[in-house]
Enzyme design. Structure first.
Site, PDB file in Angstrom:
ATOM      1  N   THR A 127       4.722   0.365   6.486  1.00 35.48           N
ATOM      2  CA  THR A 127       5.413  -0.657   5.702  1.00 35.48           C
ATOM      3  C   THR A 127       6.448  -1.381   6.548  1.00 35.48           C
ATOM      4  O   THR A 127       6.985  -0.814   7.502  1.00 35.48           O
ATOM      5  CB  THR A 127       6.110   0.006   4.494  1.00 35.48           C
ATOM      6  N   ASP A 128       6.757  -2.613   6.156  1.00 33.65           N
ATOM      7  CA  ASP A 128       7.810  -3.349   6.875  1.00 33.65           C
ATOM      8  C   ASP A 128       9.192  -2.722   6.666  1.00 33.65           C
ATOM      9  O   ASP A 128      10.131  -3.010   7.405  1.00 33.65           O
ATOM     10  CB  ASP A 128       7.830  -4.834   6.458  1.00 33.65           C
ATOM     11  N   GLU A 129       9.303  -1.849   5.642  1.00 36.42           N
ATOM     12  CA  GLU A 129      10.619  -1.261   5.354  1.00 36.42           C
ATOM     13  C   GLU A 129      11.113  -0.351   6.471  1.00 36.42           C
ATOM     14  O   GLU A 129      12.300  -0.033   6.523  1.00 36.42           O
ATOM     15  CB  GLU A 129      10.588  -0.499   4.021  1.00 36.42           C
ATOM     16  N   TYR A 152      12.622   6.794   1.223  1.00 31.79           N
ATOM     17  CA  TYR A 152      11.219   6.349   1.326  1.00 31.79           C
ATOM     18  C   TYR A 152      10.924   5.783   2.718  1.00 31.79           C
ATOM     19  O   TYR A 152       9.995   6.227   3.399  1.00 31.79           O
ATOM     20  CB  TYR A 152      10.913   5.292   0.253  1.00 31.79           C
ATOM     21  N   LYS A 156       8.474   7.105   5.823  1.00 27.51           N
ATOM     22  CA  LYS A 156       7.374   6.309   6.403  1.00 27.51           C
ATOM     23  C   LYS A 156       7.581   6.145   7.914  1.00 27.51           C
ATOM     24  O   LYS A 156       6.634   6.229   8.690  1.00 27.51           O
ATOM     25  CB  LYS A 156       7.284   4.935   5.724  1.00 27.51           C
TER      26      LYS A 156
HETATM   27  P1  NAD Z   1       0.749   3.792  -5.016  1.00 36.53           P
HETATM   28  O1  NAD Z   1       1.970   4.571  -5.339  1.00 36.53           O
HETATM   29  O2  NAD Z   1       0.231   2.793  -5.993  1.00 36.53           O
HETATM   30  O3  NAD Z   1      -0.456   4.800  -4.708  1.00 36.53           O
HETATM   31  C1  NAD Z   1      -0.315   5.966  -3.958  1.00 36.53           C
HETATM   32  C2  NAD Z   1      -1.550   6.830  -4.182  1.00 36.53           C
HETATM   33  O4  NAD Z   1      -1.427   7.992  -3.347  1.00 36.53           O
HETATM   34  C3  NAD Z   1      -1.690   7.338  -5.620  1.00 36.53           C
HETATM   35  O5  NAD Z   1      -3.027   7.190  -6.044  1.00 36.53           O
HETATM   36  C4  NAD Z   1      -1.317   8.810  -5.528  1.00 36.53           C
HETATM   37  O6  NAD Z   1      -1.948   9.637  -6.488  1.00 36.53           O
HETATM   38  C5  NAD Z   1      -1.769   9.144  -4.108  1.00 36.53           C
HETATM   39  N1  NAD Z   1      -1.074  10.303  -3.527  1.00 36.53           N
HETATM   40  C6  NAD Z   1       0.267  10.548  -3.533  1.00 36.53           C
HETATM   41  N2  NAD Z   1       0.513  11.705  -2.895  1.00 36.53           N
HETATM   42  C7  NAD Z   1      -0.676  12.198  -2.465  1.00 36.53           C
HETATM   43  C8  NAD Z   1      -1.070  13.337  -1.739  1.00 36.53           C
HETATM   44  N3  NAD Z   1      -0.164  14.244  -1.318  1.00 36.53           N
HETATM   45  N4  NAD Z   1      -2.376  13.519  -1.456  1.00 36.53           N
HETATM   46  C9  NAD Z   1      -3.312  12.621  -1.882  1.00 36.53           C
HETATM   47  N5  NAD Z   1      -2.995  11.525  -2.587  1.00 36.53           N
HETATM   48  C10 NAD Z   1      -1.699  11.314  -2.877  1.00 36.53           C
HETATM   49  O7  NAD Z   1       1.035   3.122  -3.619  1.00 36.53           O
HETATM   50  P2  NAD Z   1       0.579   1.688  -3.044  1.00 36.53           P
HETATM   51  O8  NAD Z   1       1.551   0.668  -3.449  1.00 36.53           O
HETATM   52  O9  NAD Z   1      -0.866   1.504  -3.294  1.00 36.53           O
HETATM   53  O10 NAD Z   1       0.813   1.949  -1.485  1.00 36.53           O
HETATM   54  C11 NAD Z   1      -0.223   2.509  -0.681  1.00 36.53           C
HETATM   55  C12 NAD Z   1       0.287   2.651   0.740  1.00 36.53           C
HETATM   56  O11 NAD Z   1       0.694   1.389   1.243  1.00 36.53           O
HETATM   57  C13 NAD Z   1       1.514   3.551   0.870  1.00 36.53           C
HETATM   58  O12 NAD Z   1       1.368   4.308   2.045  1.00 36.53           O
HETATM   59  C14 NAD Z   1       2.682   2.596   0.985  1.00 36.53           C
HETATM   60  O13 NAD Z   1       3.723   3.168   1.730  1.00 36.53           O
HETATM   61  C15 NAD Z   1       2.027   1.438   1.713  1.00 36.53           C
HETATM   62  N6  NAD Z   1       2.595   0.097   1.471  1.00 36.53           N
HETATM   63  C16 NAD Z   1       2.770  -0.362   0.198  1.00 36.53           C
HETATM   64  C17 NAD Z   1       3.223  -1.665  -0.004  1.00 36.53           C
HETATM   65  C18 NAD Z   1       3.409  -2.236  -1.385  1.00 36.53           C
HETATM   66  O14 NAD Z   1       3.964  -3.337  -1.516  1.00 36.53           O
HETATM   67  N7  NAD Z   1       2.969  -1.566  -2.436  1.00 36.53           N
HETATM   68  C19 NAD Z   1       3.517  -2.484   1.106  1.00 36.53           C
HETATM   69  C20 NAD Z   1       3.343  -1.962   2.392  1.00 36.53           C
HETATM   70  C21 NAD Z   1       2.864  -0.675   2.559  1.00 36.53           C
HETATM   71  O1  DAU Z   2       8.103  -4.020   1.716  1.00 38.33           O
HETATM   72  C1  DAU Z   2       7.055  -3.138   1.436  1.00 38.33           C
HETATM   73  C2  DAU Z   2       7.466  -2.176   0.355  1.00 38.33           C
HETATM   74  O2  DAU Z   2       7.529  -2.934  -0.839  1.00 38.33           O
HETATM   75  C3  DAU Z   2       6.531  -0.993   0.198  1.00 38.33           C
HETATM   76  O3  DAU Z   2       6.577  -0.213   1.365  1.00 38.33           O
HETATM   77  C4  DAU Z   2       6.922  -0.133  -1.012  1.00 38.33           C
HETATM   78  O4  DAU Z   2       5.961   0.890  -1.208  1.00 38.33           O
HETATM   79  C5  DAU Z   2       6.949  -1.024  -2.226  1.00 38.33           C
HETATM   80  O5  DAU Z   2       7.387  -0.278  -3.343  1.00 38.33           O
HETATM   81  C6  DAU Z   2       7.872  -2.213  -2.002  1.00 38.33           C
HETATM   82  O6  DAU Z   2       9.263  -1.783  -1.921  1.00 38.33           O
HETATM   83  P1  DAU Z   2      10.443  -2.612  -2.624  1.00 38.33           P
HETATM   84  O7  DAU Z   2      11.576  -1.717  -2.866  1.00 38.33           O
HETATM   85  O8  DAU Z   2      10.687  -3.889  -1.899  1.00 38.33           O
HETATM   86  O9  DAU Z   2       9.667  -2.986  -4.001  1.00 38.33           O
HETATM   87  P2  DAU Z   2      10.124  -2.974  -5.531  1.00 38.33           P
HETATM   88  O10 DAU Z   2       9.028  -3.628  -6.289  1.00 38.33           O
HETATM   89  O11 DAU Z   2      10.601  -1.648  -5.977  1.00 38.33           O
HETATM   90  O12 DAU Z   2      11.380  -3.963  -5.504  1.00 38.33           O
HETATM   91  C7  DAU Z   2      11.257  -5.282  -5.022  1.00 38.33           C
HETATM   92  C8  DAU Z   2      12.644  -5.898  -5.086  1.00 38.33           C
HETATM   93  O13 DAU Z   2      13.013  -6.071  -6.459  1.00 38.33           O
HETATM   94  C9  DAU Z   2      13.730  -5.050  -4.469  1.00 38.33           C
HETATM   95  O14 DAU Z   2      14.692  -5.887  -3.849  1.00 38.33           O
HETATM   96  C10 DAU Z   2      14.369  -4.331  -5.665  1.00 38.33           C
HETATM   97  C11 DAU Z   2      14.211  -5.361  -6.774  1.00 38.33           C
HETATM   98  N1  DAU Z   2      14.054  -4.807  -8.144  1.00 38.33           N
HETATM   99  C12 DAU Z   2      13.079  -3.880  -8.343  1.00 38.33           C
HETATM  100  C13 DAU Z   2      12.878  -3.344  -9.585  1.00 38.33           C
HETATM  101  C14 DAU Z   2      11.822  -2.293  -9.822  1.00 38.33           C
HETATM  102  C15 DAU Z   2      14.832  -5.279  -9.174  1.00 38.33           C
HETATM  103  O15 DAU Z   2      15.710  -6.145  -8.983  1.00 38.33           O
HETATM  104  N2  DAU Z   2      14.630  -4.745 -10.414  1.00 38.33           N
HETATM  105  C16 DAU Z   2      13.708  -3.788 -10.668  1.00 38.33           C
HETATM  106  O16 DAU Z   2      13.604  -3.320 -11.823  1.00 38.33           O
END
Ligand code: NAD
Ligand code: DAU
Length: 338
Positions: A127-129, A152, A156
């Site tokens: 992730t970019d985080e 988190y 990562k």
């Molecule tokens: P998500 O939370 O929707 O899904 C995670 C999945 O992993 C779920 O199906 C969960 O059951 C499974 N899981 C959790 N722990 C596990 C374990 N120990 N063994 C097997 N399965 C397990 O997450 P997402 O948003 O789809 O993100 C997927 C990946 O992409 C993550 O690694 C996250 O860090 C990365 N990522 C997410 C975003 C975003 O914006 N959502 C952006 C950049 C990177």
């Molecule tokens: O940048 C990539 C990441 O983006 C991924 O690695 C993470 O898995 C994914 O959850 C996401 O992280 P963020 O913390 O950026 O996403 P989130 O949707 O939780 O929040 C987006 C922004 O919105 C953040 O600045 C917090 C804010 N927020 C979020 C929630 C849930 C609010 O203001 N109110 C809210 O209720």
């Protein structure tokens, strides 16, 4: 091509599996997922009868299980499995350490056991985080030093370092991608966009942290999936690839856009206490993947948000079922008295 996907019942994993099987009619996928609160079998129910899709309920930290899956003969592993929500990591980091760090370590150790007889490409979804937070200008490059701020992102970043070390030390064929904020179908309604859409549809308040002027770089999930496909097939082993949407927006403007599109009043927005340690701004420089693999995002925010809103309108049963029981307890803990 035979691929093991971990965490395929989550948001990005399920979108990727569907994309990959559609793009490669000869490919087959084994999906191992622990089915935590974020994993949902319904996300892939359309594939239940496919002979090219096989589901295993299991934990990536379970070494004997991972070994038995690798023995099935694989070309690649794509590691999506993770605890993914920053707010939950602030509440309790332990599951993040176990899955994101230890789970990734177990996968790497499993691959090491079979290497070099088995040269299985390992694509680690980061992730970019991991880069931390930006000021008003600049963007994250692959060379930007890692400076994670939340439990988190620290988990990562730790996993990234282990993946990197297993390439450097043992020569494992690994790849790392670091993408910005995804949105689209099947995203769990704890994340900003699906939470705002579903709350607005229920005429509930939209909780915005702090001043709402934090910036995220939004990418439609299908664009991310296409980038992962390219990195998997053509990425250079040992390398990191940034992926982003070139779409910086404040959280407040995202919430306002959603309300406007749904015809709901902006008065539904409620400013609440900020997230502790909240990163101010993310922006991704994806010129490397653009230059080396010819990838750029195709879906504009206007198009992507309309597609996403329509999906949540047409799949109300999916998210209304989630927003019960345990979820409501989480929501109360997170937002009541905030
Ligand atoms: P998500 O939370 O929707 O899904 C995670 C999945 O992993 C779920 O199906 C969960 O059951 C499974 N899981 C959790 N722990 C596990 C374990 N120990 N063994 C097997 N399965 C397990 O997450 P997402 O948003 O789809 O993100 C997927 C990946 O992409 C993550 O690694 C996250 O860090 C990365 N990522 C997410 C975003 C975003 O914006 N959502 C952006 C950049 C990177
Ligand atoms: O940048 C990539 C990441 O983006 C991924 O690695 C993470 O898995 C994914 O959850 C996401 O992280 P963020 O913390 O950026 O996403 P989130 O949707 O939780 O929040 C987006 C922004 O919105 C953040 O600045 C917090 C804010 N927020 C979020 C929630 C849930 C609010 O203001 N109110 C809210 O209720």
């Amino acid at each position: 091509m035979r691929v093991l996907v971990t965490g395929g019942c989550g948001f990005i994993g399920s979108n990727f599996i569907r994309y990959f099987l559609k793009t490669y009619p000869e490919a087959s996928i084994i999906n191992v997922d622990k089915l935590t609160y974020a994993g949902n079998l319904e996300n892939l129910s359309d594939l239940a009868r496919s002979s090219r899709y096989y589901f295993v309920r299991g934990d990536i930290a379970d070494a004997p299980l991972m070994e038995s899956l690798v023995k099935k003969g694989l070309d690649a592993i794509i590691n999506f499995a993770a605890e993914s929500h920053v707010d939950r990591s602030i509440e309790d980091p332990s599951a993040f350490i176990r899955t994101n760090i230890f789970g990734t370590f177990v996968l790497l150790e499993t691959l090491r056991k079979f290497y070099p007889q088995e040269k299985i490409r390992f694509l680690h979804i980061s992730t970019d985080e991991v880069y931390g937070s930006l000021g008003e200008s600049g963007s994250f490059r692959e060379e930007t030093p890692l400076s994670p701020n939340s439990p988190y992102s620290a988990s990562k970043a730790s996993a990234d370092m282990m993946v990197r070390a297993y390439h450097h030390t043992y020569g494992l064929p690994v790849l790392i991608t670091r993408c910005s904020n995804n949105y689209g179908p099947f995203q769990f309604p704890e994340k900003l966009i699906p939470l705002m859409i579903s709350n607005a549809m229920e005429d509930r308040e939209l909780p915005i942290y702090g001043d709402g002027l934090q910036i995220r770089d939004w990418i439609y999930v299908e664009d991310h999936c296409r980038a992962l496909d390219l990195v998997l097939h053509r990425g250079k082993e040992g390398e990191v690839y940034n992926i982003g949407g070139k779409c910086e927006k404040t959280n407040l403007s995202v919430a306002q856009t959603i309300l406007d599109r749904l015809g709901k009043p902006r008065s539904l927005i409620r400013f609440v206490a900020d997230r502790p340690g909240h990163d101010r701004r993310y922006a991704i420089d994806f010129s490397k993947i653009e230059r080396e693999l010819g990838w750029t995002p195709r879906v504009s925010f206007e198009e992507g948000i309309d597609l996403t809103i329509r999906w949540y309108q047409e799949h109300q049963e999916w998210w209304r079922k989630i927003k019960t029981g345990e979820y409501l307890e989480y929501y109360r803990r997170m937002y009541q008295n905030r």
